[in-house]
Scaffold this motif. Structure first.
Motif, PDB file in Angstrom:
ATOM      1  N   SER A  26       0.841  -1.200   0.000  1.00 27.47           N
ATOM      2  CA  SER A  26       0.000   0.000   0.000  1.00 27.47           C
ATOM      3  C   SER A  26       0.870   1.242   0.000  1.00 27.47           C
ATOM      4  CB  SER A  26      -0.909   0.000   1.231  1.00 27.47           C
ATOM      5  OG  SER A  26      -1.675   1.173   1.268  1.00 27.47           O
ATOM      6  N   PRO A  27       1.257   1.735  -1.168  1.00 27.85           N
ATOM      7  CA  PRO A  27       2.014   2.987  -1.200  1.00 27.85           C
ATOM      8  C   PRO A  27       1.222   4.100  -0.512  1.00 27.85           C
ATOM      9  CG  PRO A  27       1.937   1.955  -3.370  1.00 27.85           C
ATOM     10  CD  PRO A  27       0.960   1.223  -2.507  1.00 27.85           C
ATOM     11  N   GLN A  28       1.914   4.892   0.293  1.00 31.45           N
ATOM     12  CA  GLN A  28       1.222   5.953   1.020  1.00 31.45           C
ATOM     13  C   GLN A  28       0.608   6.933   0.036  1.00 31.45           C
ATOM     14  OE1 GLN A  28       2.762   6.728   4.636  1.00 31.45           O
ATOM     15  NE2 GLN A  28       1.028   7.981   5.198  1.00 31.45           N
ATOM     16  N   GLN A  29      -0.678   7.179   0.199  1.00 32.65           N
ATOM     17  CA  GLN A  29      -1.376   8.043  -0.733  1.00 32.65           C
ATOM     18  C   GLN A  29      -1.108   9.518  -0.431  1.00 32.65           C
ATOM     19  OE1 GLN A  29      -5.528   7.046  -1.110  1.00 32.65           O
ATOM     20  NE2 GLN A  29      -5.157   4.929  -0.523  1.00 32.65           N
ATOM     21  N   ASN A 162       1.932   6.048  10.717  1.00 31.86           N
ATOM     22  CA  ASN A 162       1.990   5.953   9.253  1.00 31.86           C
ATOM     23  C   ASN A 162       0.716   5.324   8.701  1.00 31.86           C
ATOM     24  OD1 ASN A 162       4.880   5.273  10.456  1.00 31.86           O
ATOM     25  ND2 ASN A 162       5.182   6.441   8.579  1.00 31.86           N
ATOM     26  N   TYR A 163       0.340   5.720   7.474  1.00 29.32           N
ATOM     27  CA  TYR A 163      -0.860   5.180   6.841  1.00 29.32           C
ATOM     28  C   TYR A 163      -2.060   5.364   7.770  1.00 29.32           C
ATOM     29  CZ  TYR A 163       2.978   2.954   4.353  1.00 29.32           C
ATOM     30  OH  TYR A 163       4.147   2.726   3.667  1.00 29.32           O
ATOM     31  N   ILE A 164      -2.164   6.555   8.333  1.00 29.23           N
ATOM     32  CA  ILE A 164      -3.141   6.790   9.394  1.00 29.23           C
ATOM     33  C   ILE A 164      -4.562   6.671   8.858  1.00 29.23           C
ATOM     34  CG2 ILE A 164      -3.934   8.398  11.159  1.00 29.23           C
ATOM     35  CD1 ILE A 164      -1.105   9.664  11.066  1.00 29.23           C
ATOM     36  N   LEU A 165      -4.881   7.441   7.829  1.00 32.40           N
ATOM     37  CA  LEU A 165      -6.233   7.390   7.295  1.00 32.40           C
ATOM     38  C   LEU A 165      -6.479   6.088   6.539  1.00 32.40           C
ATOM     39  CD1 LEU A 165      -8.879   8.897   7.111  1.00 32.40           C
ATOM     40  CD2 LEU A 165      -8.064   9.999   5.026  1.00 32.40           C
ATOM     41  N   GLU A 166      -5.441   5.583   5.888  1.00 31.80           N
ATOM     42  CA  GLU A 166      -5.600   4.370   5.087  1.00 31.80           C
ATOM     43  C   GLU A 166      -5.807   3.126   5.941  1.00 31.80           C
ATOM     44  OE1 GLU A 166      -2.343   4.643   1.781  1.00 31.80           O
ATOM     45  OE2 GLU A 166      -1.877   5.975   3.448  1.00 31.80           O
ATOM     46  N   LEU A 167      -4.980   2.945   6.985  1.00 32.91           N
ATOM     47  CA  LEU A 167      -4.950   1.676   7.703  1.00 32.91           C
ATOM     48  C   LEU A 167      -5.276   1.780   9.190  1.00 32.91           C
ATOM     49  CD1 LEU A 167      -1.773   0.066   6.071  1.00 32.91           C
ATOM     50  CD2 LEU A 167      -4.177  -0.463   5.621  1.00 32.91           C
ATOM     51  N   TRP A 168      -4.880   2.865   9.848  1.00 30.49           N
ATOM     52  CA  TRP A 168      -5.179   2.974  11.278  1.00 30.49           C
ATOM     53  C   TRP A 168      -6.680   3.115  11.499  1.00 30.49           C
ATOM     54  CZ3 TRP A 168      -6.409   7.190  14.834  1.00 30.49           C
ATOM     55  CH2 TRP A 168      -6.212   6.850  16.178  1.00 30.49           C
ATOM     56  N   SER A 169      -7.367   3.677  10.519  1.00 34.72           N
ATOM     57  CA  SER A 169      -8.808   3.884  10.653  1.00 34.72           C
ATOM     58  C   SER A 169      -9.534   2.577  10.944  1.00 34.72           C
ATOM     59  CB  SER A 169      -9.368   4.529   9.383  1.00 34.72           C
ATOM     60  OG  SER A 169      -9.018   3.766   8.243  1.00 34.72           O
ATOM     61  N   ARG A 170      -9.193   1.503  10.238  1.00 35.70           N
ATOM     62  CA  ARG A 170      -9.901   0.240  10.462  1.00 35.70           C
ATOM     63  C   ARG A 170      -9.625  -0.307  11.856  1.00 35.70           C
ATOM     64  NH1 ARG A 170      -7.277  -5.231   8.271  1.00 35.70           N
ATOM     65  NH2 ARG A 170      -5.106  -4.891   8.874  1.00 35.70           N
ATOM     66  N   TRP A 204      -5.459  11.739  11.509  1.00 27.85           N
ATOM     67  CA  TRP A 204      -5.657  11.099  12.817  1.00 27.85           C
ATOM     68  C   TRP A 204      -7.064  11.375  13.333  1.00 27.85           C
ATOM     69  CZ3 TRP A 204      -6.549  12.285  18.005  1.00 27.85           C
ATOM     70  CH2 TRP A 204      -6.202  11.300  18.935  1.00 27.85           C
ATOM     71  N   PHE A 205      -7.490  12.623  13.249  1.00 25.72           N
ATOM     72  CA  PHE A 205      -8.829  12.961  13.720  1.00 25.72           C
ATOM     73  C   PHE A 205      -9.904  12.364  12.813  1.00 25.72           C
ATOM     74  CE2 PHE A 205      -6.471  16.313  15.984  1.00 25.72           C
ATOM     75  CZ  PHE A 205      -7.023  16.161  17.241  1.00 25.72           C
ATOM     76  N   THR A 206      -9.657  12.334  11.513  1.00 28.52           N
ATOM     77  CA  THR A 206     -10.638  11.777  10.594  1.00 28.52           C
ATOM     78  C   THR A 206     -10.766  10.268  10.779  1.00 28.52           C
ATOM     79  OG1 THR A 206     -10.146  13.523   8.983  1.00 28.52           O
ATOM     80  CG2 THR A 206     -11.277  11.558   8.157  1.00 28.52           C
ATOM     81  N   ALA A 207      -9.659   9.589  10.960  1.00 36.61           N
ATOM     82  CA  ALA A 207      -9.683   8.135  11.129  1.00 36.61           C
ATOM     83  C   ALA A 207     -10.495   7.732  12.355  1.00 36.61           C
ATOM     84  CB  ALA A 207      -8.261   7.595  11.250  1.00 36.61           C
ATOM     85  N   GLY A 208     -10.347   8.485  13.443  1.00 36.47           N
ATOM     86  CA  GLY A 208     -11.090   8.186  14.659  1.00 36.47           C
ATOM     87  C   GLY A 208     -12.504   8.717  14.651  1.00 36.47           C
ATOM     88  N   LYS A 376       3.133   0.819   9.823  1.00 37.26           N
ATOM     89  CA  LYS A 376       4.588   0.648   9.734  1.00 37.26           C
ATOM     90  C   LYS A 376       5.022  -0.465  10.680  1.00 37.26           C
ATOM     91  CE  LYS A 376       8.858   3.327  10.428  1.00 37.26           C
ATOM     92  NZ  LYS A 376       9.387   4.645  10.882  1.00 37.26           N
ATOM     93  N   MET A 377       5.766  -1.455  10.178  1.00 35.84           N
ATOM     94  CA  MET A 377       6.104  -2.638  10.966  1.00 35.84           C
ATOM     95  C   MET A 377       7.608  -2.894  10.993  1.00 35.84           C
ATOM     96  SD  MET A 377       3.167  -3.883  11.976  1.00 35.84           S
ATOM     97  CE  MET A 377       1.466  -3.417  11.653  1.00 35.84           C
TER      98      MET A 377
END
Length: 455
Positions: A26-29, A162-170, A204-208, A376-377
């Motif tokens: 997943s390249p960072q958008q 990293n990948y906050i909106l893309e992946l942290w959201s879920r 960060w705020f949008t994901a949560g 990020k892992m």
């Protein structure tokens, strides 16, 4: 790759796909910068932990600089929608954050902060925020009980970063689905990757989303919350994110110079402490000694960013261990929640000052956890045994969130994947005059996720 080839990989090679570097998957958008610009309607509405969670509530939000004042309306929530007629209005403190000279931030906004007192314990309230004409929707939260033995739960995550909106959201949304009654949310540092970058905070705020508005935040700063005011300028000293104190309103009871990054509060029978592992370790040790002396609570839970025992190789924090571990041992800290290493490790130290004749087979001193919630892992590593600790469970390349429940003299810890799988679980039981009893729940867990060959 042709569609049927991709389907074959997903069906028959799951481990291969899971173990790939996230950058390949997943390249960072790139998101439009204008998404993060403030408007006249309130956004980033955030409940914050307070010193007295049974009687107080504090909320912060953002608007464009055109909105000169803000208000919070609050009422005891009822099934009848006419509860709004019983609401009271609290005027907010408004401050302008002009960050147009900071390239990564580039915005000018007003931040509003309102605190309400004299609330009823163990009561659900509804609130909204606005300028008196334009309002947000109504949100709900529940105050702490003044009966210290009442059970409660809270959530904890490691780095979003990293990948906050893309992946942290879920991940954060699954955590809310798993524990909707959680009373607050511990974020163990590196909420974003670049301290002052407005777009990342917006992600960060949008994901949560509404989760931030309904479950009070207990954030602690990571190293990525400290960056030069001018990105890339090595001569410019790192400073705390310029948005931090504007968008969070945290207990101001910390040591001088570290207010709202090091702080504490009590929730029923537990003392919670945030430490700032980026700054002044010695002065915080002296402050912590006072905070933990005669605190009178059953449990002590501490959070900070850099691990006492690292979950990745070549990332040891020896100075932190020398400064803080003696205080943890002295007062028998029960649970320590950390981030930074982008993998998962959980383990404990052996109890000290154990009464003679106590069987140590199932006893634990302080339990230490390192976890990761973002995309990020790192590979798992770190030899805890050489440093006098016992590593109980590890994992890598896996997003995780934790639900922790305290029921009087029992602490229940559960770690979940974004799919709701139980990855780790244990219990700590208080014993009369002795160390905590450790109850492992290994039979309930999915297999350890280790791909690097190191452990």
């Amino acid at each position: 790759m042709k569609r049927h080839h991709l389907l074959f990989l997903l069906l028959f090679c799951p481990i291969l796909v899971q173990a790939q570097d996230i950058k390949e998957l997943s390249p960072q958008q790139a998101f439009m910068e204008t998404w993060s610009h403030p408007k006249i309607l309130p956004d980033r509405i955030t409940l914050n932990v307070t010193e007295n969670m049974a009687r107080e509530a504090s909320v912060t939000w953002r608007t464009s600089a055109d909105v000169k004042e803000g208000f919070m309306e609050i009422a005891e929530a009822l099934s009848d929608p006419m509860f709004i007629q019983r609401s009271v209005q609290v005027e907010a403190r408004t401050q302008t954050l002009d960050a147009r000279d900071v390239k990564a931030a580039g915005t000018r906004a007003n931040y509003h902060s309102a605190t309400v007192n004299n609330l009823k314990p163990n009561t659900t309230y509804a609130y909204r925020v606005g300028d008196g004409t334009l309002w947000s929707e109504w949100f709900q939260f529940t105050t702490a009980s003044e009966n210290e033995t009442d059970p409660f739960s809270f959530l904890y995550v490691g780095d979003a970063q990293n990948y906050i909106l893309e992946l942290w959201s879920r991940l954060i949304r699954e955590s809310f689905r798993k524990a909707p009654e959680a009373r607050f949310f511990i974020h163990a540092g590196d909420l974003v990757n670049h301290a002052h970058r407005e777009q990342e905070w917006h992600e960060w705020f949008t994901a949560g989303g509404f989760i931030h508005s309904m479950i009070p935040a207990m954030p602690t700063p990571g190293n990525h919350e400290y960056r030069a005011r001018t990105e890339g300028n090595v001569e410019d000293p790192p400073i705390l994110s310029i948005q931090w104190r504007a968008q969070f309103n945290l207990p101001p009871n910390g040591p001088s110079g570290l207010k709202e990054t090091a702080y504490f509060f009590d929730y029923q029978n537990t003392r919670f402490v945030s430490l700032n592992s980026n700054r002044s370790l010695g002065s915080q040790a002296r402050w912590l000694d006072k905070v933990l002396k005669d605190h009178g609570k059953e449990w002590v839970v501490i959070t900070y960013h850099h691990p006492m025992y690292s979950a990745a190789s070549d990332r040891d924090n020896d100075q932190l261990r020398k400064a803080w571990k003696p205080i943890f041992d002295k007062y028998g800290v029960d649970l320590v929640l950390q981030g930074h290493d982008h993998s998962y490790a959980r383990g404990h130290t052996e109890p000290i000052n154990v009464p003679e004749g106590v069987n140590m087979m199932d006893k634990a001193g302080t339990m230490y956890v390192v976890s990761i919630s973002g995309g990020k892992m790192y590979e798992i590593g770190g030899n805890w045994e050489e440093l006098g600790a016992i590593k109980d469970r590890t994992g890598e390349k896996t997003q995780l969130f934790q639900v922790i429940t305290i029921e009087d003299k029992k602490l229940i810890y559960e770690s979940y994947t974004p799919l709701g799988e139980l990855y780790d679980a244990f219990e700590l039981h208080k014993t009369e005059g002795g160390p905590n009893k450790l109850v492992e729940r290994s039979s309930e867990l999915i297999p350890e996720r280790i791909f690097s060959g190191n452990n």
